[in-house]
Structure formats: structure tokens, C-alpha cells
Design a protein around this motif. Structure first.
Motif, PDB file in Angstrom:
ATOM      1  N   TYR A 406     -57.759 -30.744  40.381  1.00 13.83           N
ATOM      2  CA  TYR A 406     -58.481 -29.480  40.517  1.00 13.83           C
ATOM      3  C   TYR A 406     -57.640 -28.292  40.041  1.00 13.83           C
ATOM      4  O   TYR A 406     -58.158 -27.196  39.878  1.00 13.83           O
ATOM      5  N   TRP A 407     -56.356 -28.496  39.858  1.00 13.78           N
ATOM      6  CA  TRP A 407     -55.473 -27.421  39.441  1.00 13.78           C
ATOM      7  C   TRP A 407     -55.427 -27.312  37.917  1.00 13.78           C
ATOM      8  O   TRP A 407     -55.770 -28.245  37.205  1.00 13.78           O
ATOM      9  N   ARG A 408     -54.997 -26.119  37.453  1.00  5.08           N
ATOM     10  CA  ARG A 408     -54.737 -25.929  36.036  1.00  5.08           C
ATOM     11  C   ARG A 408     -53.246 -25.680  35.846  1.00  5.08           C
ATOM     12  O   ARG A 408     -52.623 -24.987  36.659  1.00  5.08           O
ATOM     13  N   TYR A 409     -52.704 -26.259  34.789  1.00  9.15           N
ATOM     14  CA  TYR A 409     -51.271 -26.171  34.533  1.00  9.15           C
ATOM     15  C   TYR A 409     -51.050 -25.593  33.143  1.00  9.15           C
ATOM     16  O   TYR A 409     -51.770 -25.934  32.201  1.00  9.15           O
ATOM     17  N   ASN A 410     -50.044 -24.737  33.035  1.00  6.16           N
ATOM     18  CA  ASN A 410     -49.795 -24.061  31.767  1.00  6.16           C
ATOM     19  C   ASN A 410     -48.295 -24.002  31.507  1.00  6.16           C
ATOM     20  O   ASN A 410     -47.515 -23.672  32.401  1.00  6.16           O
ATOM     21  N   LYS A 411     -47.894 -24.320  30.262  1.00  3.38           N
ATOM     22  CA  LYS A 411     -46.484 -24.277  29.871  1.00  3.38           C
ATOM     23  C   LYS A 411     -46.259 -23.321  28.705  1.00  3.38           C
ATOM     24  O   LYS A 411     -45.298 -23.480  27.956  1.00  3.38           O
ATOM     25  N   THR A 412     -47.114 -22.326  28.551  1.00  4.75           N
ATOM     26  CA  THR A 412     -46.971 -21.377  27.450  1.00  4.75           C
ATOM     27  C   THR A 412     -45.614 -20.687  27.512  1.00  4.75           C
ATOM     28  O   THR A 412     -45.205 -20.207  28.564  1.00  4.75           O
ATOM     29  N   GLU A 413     -44.942 -20.643  26.385  1.00 10.63           N
ATOM     30  CA  GLU A 413     -43.621 -20.017  26.318  1.00 10.63           C
ATOM     31  C   GLU A 413     -43.725 -18.573  25.836  1.00 10.63           C
ATOM     32  O   GLU A 413     -44.711 -18.174  25.220  1.00 10.63           O
ATOM     33  N   GLY A 414     -42.709 -17.796  26.131  1.00 11.89           N
ATOM     34  CA  GLY A 414     -42.603 -16.452  25.582  1.00 11.89           C
ATOM     35  C   GLY A 414     -43.351 -15.380  26.337  1.00 11.89           C
ATOM     36  O   GLY A 414     -43.436 -14.248  25.853  1.00 11.89           O
ATOM     37  N   LEU A 415     -43.895 -15.682  27.509  1.00 13.40           N
ATOM     38  CA  LEU A 415     -44.603 -14.658  28.282  1.00 13.40           C
ATOM     39  C   LEU A 415     -43.595 -13.811  29.048  1.00 13.40           C
ATOM     40  O   LEU A 415     -42.691 -14.338  29.692  1.00 13.40           O
ATOM     41  N   ARG A 416     -43.772 -12.496  29.016  1.00  9.94           N
ATOM     42  CA  ARG A 416     -42.829 -11.587  29.663  1.00  9.94           C
ATOM     43  C   ARG A 416     -43.028 -11.591  31.176  1.00  9.94           C
ATOM     44  O   ARG A 416     -44.153 -11.510  31.661  1.00  9.94           O
ATOM     45  N   GLY A 418     -43.755 -10.655  34.781  1.00 12.17           N
ATOM     46  CA  GLY A 418     -44.504  -9.550  35.366  1.00 12.17           C
ATOM     47  C   GLY A 418     -45.595  -8.988  34.488  1.00 12.17           C
ATOM     48  O   GLY A 418     -46.277  -8.036  34.885  1.00 12.17           O
ATOM     49  N   SER A 419     -45.800  -9.550  33.309  1.00 14.17           N
ATOM     50  CA  SER A 419     -46.814  -9.031  32.394  1.00 14.17           C
ATOM     51  C   SER A 419     -48.207  -9.426  32.862  1.00 14.17           C
ATOM     52  O   SER A 419     -48.375 -10.251  33.767  1.00 14.17           O
ATOM     53  N   ALA A 420     -49.215  -8.841  32.210  1.00 14.69           N
ATOM     54  CA  ALA A 420     -50.597  -9.153  32.571  1.00 14.69           C
ATOM     55  C   ALA A 420     -50.907 -10.621  32.315  1.00 14.69           C
ATOM     56  O   ALA A 420     -51.675 -11.240  33.065  1.00 14.69           O
ATOM     57  N   ASP A 421     -50.313 -11.178  31.274  1.00 15.67           N
ATOM     58  CA  ASP A 421     -50.540 -12.596  30.992  1.00 15.67           C
ATOM     59  C   ASP A 421     -50.017 -13.481  32.109  1.00 15.67           C
ATOM     60  O   ASP A 421     -50.596 -14.532  32.400  1.00 15.67           O
ATOM     61  N   MET A 422     -48.908 -13.084  32.730  1.00 15.48           N
ATOM     62  CA  MET A 422     -48.344 -13.878  33.814  1.00 15.48           C
ATOM     63  C   MET A 422     -49.106 -13.671  35.118  1.00 15.48           C
ATOM     64  O   MET A 422     -49.132 -14.552  35.981  1.00 15.48           O
ATOM     65  N   ASN A 423     -49.739 -12.526  35.273  1.00 18.95           N
ATOM     66  CA  ASN A 423     -50.429 -12.226  36.530  1.00 18.95           C
ATOM     67  C   ASN A 423     -51.743 -12.984  36.686  1.00 18.95           C
ATOM     68  O   ASN A 423     -52.389 -12.894  37.730  1.00 18.95           O
ATOM     69  N   ILE A 424     -52.173 -13.718  35.662  1.00 19.14           N
ATOM     70  CA  ILE A 424     -53.390 -14.503  35.822  1.00 19.14           C
ATOM     71  C   ILE A 424     -53.130 -15.792  36.590  1.00 19.14           C
ATOM     72  O   ILE A 424     -54.067 -16.466  37.011  1.00 19.14           O
ATOM     73  N   PHE A 425     -51.852 -16.132  36.803  1.00 24.34           N
ATOM     74  CA  PHE A 425     -51.514 -17.393  37.481  1.00 24.34           C
ATOM     75  C   PHE A 425     -51.335 -17.161  38.978  1.00 24.34           C
ATOM     76  O   PHE A 425     -50.789 -16.148  39.408  1.00 24.34           O
ATOM     77  N   THR A 426     -51.769 -18.134  39.743  1.00 30.58           N
ATOM     78  CA  THR A 426     -51.611 -18.037  41.205  1.00 30.58           C
ATOM     79  C   THR A 426     -50.253 -18.552  41.661  1.00 30.58           C
ATOM     80  O   THR A 426     -49.752 -18.135  42.706  1.00 30.58           O
ATOM     81  N   HIS A 427     -49.670 -19.462  40.919  1.00 29.41           N
ATOM     82  CA  HIS A 427     -48.386 -20.046  41.293  1.00 29.41           C
ATOM     83  C   HIS A 427     -47.470 -20.101  40.066  1.00 29.41           C
ATOM     84  O   HIS A 427     -47.940 -20.358  38.946  1.00 29.41           O
ATOM     85  N   LEU A 428     -46.189 -19.865  40.301  1.00 29.43           N
ATOM     86  CA  LEU A 428     -45.220 -19.844  39.217  1.00 29.43           C
ATOM     87  C   LEU A 428     -44.002 -20.696  39.567  1.00 29.43           C
ATOM     88  O   LEU A 428     -43.546 -20.697  40.718  1.00 29.43           O
ATOM     89  N   LEU A 429     -43.509 -21.424  38.575  1.00 23.98           N
ATOM     90  CA  LEU A 429     -42.193 -22.057  38.666  1.00 23.98           C
ATOM     91  C   LEU A 429     -41.306 -21.289  37.699  1.00 23.98           C
ATOM     92  O   LEU A 429     -41.451 -21.407  36.479  1.00 23.98           O
ATOM     93  N   VAL A 430     -40.370 -20.496  38.241  1.00 17.90           N
ATOM     94  CA  VAL A 430     -39.625 -19.533  37.441  1.00 17.90           C
ATOM     95  C   VAL A 430     -38.125 -19.762  37.619  1.00 17.90           C
ATOM     96  O   VAL A 430     -37.644 -19.938  38.745  1.00 17.90           O
ATOM     97  N   GLU A 431     -37.417 -19.732  36.494  1.00 14.96           N
ATOM     98  CA  GLU A 431     -35.959 -19.843  36.548  1.00 14.96           C
ATOM     99  C   GLU A 431     -35.369 -18.578  37.157  1.00 14.96           C
ATOM    100  O   GLU A 431     -35.783 -17.463  36.850  1.00 14.96           O
ATOM    101  N   GLY A 432     -34.374 -18.760  38.034  1.00 16.52           N
ATOM    102  CA  GLY A 432     -33.700 -17.606  38.630  1.00 16.52           C
ATOM    103  C   GLY A 432     -32.497 -18.021  39.442  1.00 16.52           C
ATOM    104  O   GLY A 432     -32.469 -19.115  40.013  1.00 16.52           O
ATOM    105  N   ARG A 498     -52.818 -19.348  25.483  1.00 18.59           N
ATOM    106  CA  ARG A 498     -52.148 -20.403  24.730  1.00 18.59           C
ATOM    107  C   ARG A 498     -51.512 -19.764  23.493  1.00 18.59           C
ATOM    108  O   ARG A 498     -52.205 -19.337  22.581  1.00 18.59           O
ATOM    109  N   LEU A 499     -50.199 -19.717  23.461  1.00 25.30           N
ATOM    110  CA  LEU A 499     -49.506 -19.194  22.297  1.00 25.30           C
ATOM    111  C   LEU A 499     -48.985 -20.350  21.463  1.00 25.30           C
ATOM    112  O   LEU A 499     -48.603 -21.381  21.996  1.00 25.30           O
TER     113      LEU A 499
END
Length: 507
Positions: A406-416, A418-432, A498-499
Motif C-alpha cells: 500500500y506504500w509508495r517508494y521513491n529513490k529520486t536523486e538530486g532533490l534539495r 526541505g524543498s517542495a518536491d521533498m515535502n510531498i513525502f510522508t516519510h524520509l530516510l535521510v543521511e545525517g 521522477r528525475l
């Protein structure tokens, strides 16, 4: 015979430990792993295959994944019937690959038993399972491992002087999977010609139809799956060798294989190679083409240990000849007894070294650990939209870890961040590295941190405790969830960006 059958099972046991303890894969394994996923789950629907979205730097053959997927199909059907999630199927396909390598390895071991005797075969087995890299890699869907069963069968045929089988296995290995094997297997054939064990006429009679068949097979099959006319390994050879583009992914000194890769791969066994060379002419005949291959291959500036994994069994066979001889003479004198104890001690050192490396390896897949933890923490979430960043995708995330249909998964690279493109996701796996990292700070007001997954940092030696080596980790992947209030005020989209980015993938 019963005892040898028991020993054979030790290979399966050690390989299973490596597989179960480190179930995730890295980016170098991604093409074959994703291809096996797509073959099992999408079958004839090529439009959904991962390689069209993430083609990698060079095309790879589908023949290996097709073979493993066919062997995995009965288990796959059983797993689906039992309702097991996708991640169990990742264990399955890796286990089937390991079984193929072990089958060929066992054939080679039985040949060593036939040619050199049971003592040499036993030492060959014990030395191999005590080492880390061969046992760790044999279940990993790297291009070098997909071809390894063919190489082991070719070595089995070489020792038995079954030239037809040797040439056919070599042709398939070189033309379909790894072109650089032309140096290694070609050297073995060259020495057969020099020793007069086969004629040029016979070589041509066998190799021409074998080569033609393998070229036609890979061109036909892979052109269908890549939707264009191609011979994958020819393109890889052109990219890596002719253009020397592989050097873009790092270079090493000329002698790196000799002073770094081989000692790490063989462990303390490397100390026994000189004794083997000086004491046994058979060992010298075995290792001469090995050293020639590694020397020739060292001219390519981009080097990785897995590129020469094919020669590790020959090193172990040569050392096994030396060990078997010393072990047979152990009752001759006190010195021989000490040597025999040293031989056993070197196996203990290898096992200890392998255990340390395996423990370190487990901490090297924070992306896979983060993906499993996300599914555990959010198991009641029915409509998640997950973005996986580059580090997570390179350190364990695969299509097999996308376990919720039921989930959607995305691996698009190059998204900034905090950008609007990133804010469409409910969950993030982010390097930090911390909550104040530049990749995490933009989300502190809109997301909550569900968890942090650590990864390997460094080793610390403290000789006052046991064991004297400690593994230190550091934060690497943050699991973020959009705040509920932010979700209500800014509903996430049901489609994702999708980039046209290419996923980094080495040779």
C-alpha cells in the motif's frame, strides 16, 4: 566418505551464517538483485523493471538473474502462499546463488580429492571456510559472484584435463559475464597448450562454436530485456578497458592487489604461500598463472578485491598441498609437531579475523536497517509515501525491502532538502550525522524524528579487555515522519517526482 560429506556441510553452515547475519546488499549488487526481484514479481511486464529507471553506468546481462530466478521460483511460490513478505524472498534468491557457488565449489573440492588426495582436499576446505571474503561474497549478487560457479567448474575441468568442459565454461564466463576472465582462464589454457595437453586445432574446434553460441545467447536475451540491440559485456569491456572509464570510481597503486587485497582475503594463510612455492612443484604450476593474471590485471588503475576473487581457491589449493605434507610428517620430530600446531593455529587466527570482519560488515548497511525499522515503527500506517536518499539506497535498500504493497517508494536523486518536491513525502530516510546536519535541519519544524540508525565508524583497540577490539558506530540514517498537522494542512501528492538520474554503480 561419510566424514567428507559432513565436512562439506560446513561450507553451507558458514555461508548461511554470513547470509543471515548480513542480509542486506549494497549498490554494486543492485542490478542483479533488482533484476531478480523484477523477474519474480513483474515477469513479462518489462515496463516496471528497475533498470529502465536506474540503468547504471553500463548495462549488465540478465542471464544470471534469469537462472537464479528460475531456481528460486518454487520457493517463491511457497513464500507467497505462506504470506511471507518480500524480504524473505531476498534471503531466498541470495541463498539460491550461494547454493550454486557451493555446488561448483564442492565439485572442485572433490576433484582436489581425486587429483591430490583426501588430505589436501580437507585442508583446502578448512582453509577456505576459515577465510572471510570468499565465504562472505558467495551469496552476494555481484557480477563477479554471478560468474563464480562457472569459474569454479572451469577450474574443476582444468584439474581433470576435461578440456571441452573447461572451454565451454570459460567461454560463457568471459563472453556473458566478465570479459577480464579472458586473462585468467586464457592463461590456464595457454599453459595447457605449452605443456602439450591440448592442440591449437582442438582449441579452435571447441572454442569457435562455444563462443558463437554464447554471443548469440547474450545478444538475443539481453536485447529483449534492455529494449535495444546490445552485447552487455562488450560494452562493459569498452567502458572499463578501452576507455579506462572505471578509473573514475577510484584508483589504487599498481601493487595494491599484492600488498592489500590478497593479504586481507587470505588472512594468515598468506604467510604459508612462500613455503608452498619452495616445497612443492605442483604449487608453483598452480600459482604461476595466478600471479601472471594478477600482474596483468594490475595495469587497470581501478581495483577492488572482488575483481580477483576467482584466484583465491587456487591460492588455497597451493597452500593445502603444503599443509597436508607438514601434517602428514607431524610425528617425525618435535619441530614437525610445532609446525602442525602452527597450521591449526593459523586456522584459528583466520576464524577470529573473519568474525571481526563479519561483525564490522553488519554495521555497514544502515539503509537496510532503517528500511526495516521504518516498516516496524509504522506497521499500522496504510498510506505512506517514502523517499529513500542516496546513502540509504546504496547501503541496503532494495526492491525486496519495499514490503508494504500500500506504500509508495521513491529513490529520486538530486532533490534539495526541505524543498517542495521533498515535502510531498510522508516519510524520509535521510543521511545525517546529527539533528543539526544540513540535510536534517530543514525538516525540524515539519517532521519528527522516529529513529536514528547508526553505521560503522572505526575500530578501537583496548588490550586491557577481551576481546581487545571494539567497533564504534555513528549516526548515519535518520527516519523522519511528517507531522500530522502539516499533513492535514498540506496533503502530500499521490504522485511522485521522477528525475532522469542514474544510480551510481561500479564495475
Amino acid at each position: 566418505m561419510v566424514l567428507f560429506n559432513y565436512f562439506d556441510r560446513s561450507v553451507v553452515l558458514v555461508a548461511a551464517v554470513h547470509l543471515l547475519y548480513c542480509p542486506f546488499t549494497k549498490v554494486e549488487e543492485s542490478f542483479n538483485l533488482q533484476a531478480m526481484h523484477d523477474l519474480l514479481y513483474h515477469r513479462h511486464n518489462l515496463s516496471r523493471y528497475d533498470h529502465f529507471e536506474f540503468p547504471g553506468v553500463v548495462p549488465r546481462t540478465f542471464i544470471g538473474p534469469i537462472f537464479i530466478s528460475l531456481l528460486s521460483t518454487p520457493g517463491f511460490i511457497l513464500f507467497k502462499t505462506l504470506g511471507l513478505n518480500k524480504f524473505f524472498v531476498q534471503y531466498l534468491v541470495r541463498g539460491v546463488l550461494a547454493a550454486c557457488v557451493i555446488f561448483s565449489f564442492t565439485k572442485l573440492k572433490h576433484t582436489i580429492h581425486h587429483v591430490f588426495g583426501p588430505g589436501v582436499a580437507a585442508w583446502f576446505l578448512f582453509i577456505t571456510i576459515s577465510q572471510y571474503h570468499f565465504m562472505f561474497y558467495l551469496s552476494r549478487p555481484l557480477p563477479n559472484i554471478m560468474v563464480l560457479p562457472l569459474v569454479l567448474l572451469a577450474l574443476h575441468a582444468w584439474f581433470r584435463r576435461q578440456h571441452k568442459l573447461f572451454i565451454w565454461c570459460s567461454a560463457a564466463a568471459i563472453i556473458i559475464f566478465r570479459a577480464e576472465l579472458a586473462m585468467f582462464l586464457g592463461l590456464l589454457l595457454f599453459f595447457e597448450l605449452c605443456y602439450g595437453r591440448i592442440t591449437v586445432k582442438k582449441v579452435l574446434k571447441i572454442s569457435l562454436p562455444a563462443g558463437l553460441f554464447c554471443v548469440c545467447l547474450t545478444v538475443v536475451v539481453d536485447s529483449i530485456f534492455w529494449n535495444r540491440l546490445l552485447w552487455p559485456e562488450a560494452e562493459v569491456f569498452w567502458f572499463n578497458t578501452v576507455l579506462n572509464r572505471s578509473s573514475e570510481y577510484g584508483t589504487s597503486p599498481f601493487l595494491w592487489y599484492f600488498y592489500s587485497a590478497i593479504p586481507r582475503a587470505l588472512g594468515s594463510t598468506v604467510l604459508l604461500i612462500p613455503g608452498s612455492l619452495f616445497s612443492d612443484a605442483r604449487a608453483r604450476r598452480i600459482l604461476l598463472p595466478v600471479f601472471a593474471f594478477i600482474t596483468l590485471f594490475s595495469f587497470l588503475p581501478h581495483k577492488e578485491l572482488r575483481f580477483i576473487i576467482y584466484v583465491f581457491p587456487l591460492f588455497n589449493i597451493a597452500v593445502a598441498l603444503f599443509c597436508s605434507r607438514l601434517w602428514f610428517l607431524r610425528d617425525k620430530s618435535r619441530l614437525h609437531q610445532l609446525c602442525a600446531i602452527g597450521l591449526l593455529g593459523h586456522l584459528v587466527v583466520n576464524f577470529a579475523f573473519s568474525s571481526l570482519l563479519l561483525t564490522v560488515a553488519r554495521t555497514n548497511y544502515p539503509g537496510g536497517g532503517a528500511m526495516l525499522k521504518l516498516h516496524s515503527l509504522e506497521r499500522n500506517e496504510m498510506n505512506a509515501n517514502v523517499h529513500v536518499d542516496v546513502l540509504a539506497a546504496q547501503t541496503g535498500v532494495s526492491r525486496f525491502t519495499e514490503m508494504n504493497s500500500y506504500w509508495r517508494y521513491n529513490k529520486t536523486e538530486g532533490l534539495r532538502p526541505g524543498s517542495a518536491d521533498m515535502n510531498i513525502f510522508t516519510h524520509l530516510l535521510v543521511e545525517g550525522r546529527s539533528r543539526y546536519s544540513n540535510t536534517i535541519k530543514p525538516y525540524l519544524d515539519t517532521h519528527e524524528i522516529l529513529d536514528v540508525v547508526d553505521g560503522f565508524s572505526h575500530l578501537v583497540f583496548d588490550y586491557h579487555v577481551f576481546p581487545p577490539v571494539k567497533i564504534k558506530t555513528k549516526p548515519q540514517i535518520f527516519i523522519l515522519r511528517k507531522n500530522y498537522e502539516d499533513r492535514k494542512s498540506k496533503p502530500y501528492l499521490t504522485t511522485t517526482v521522477r528525475l532522469p538520474q542514474k544510480k551510481k554503480q561500479s564495475r
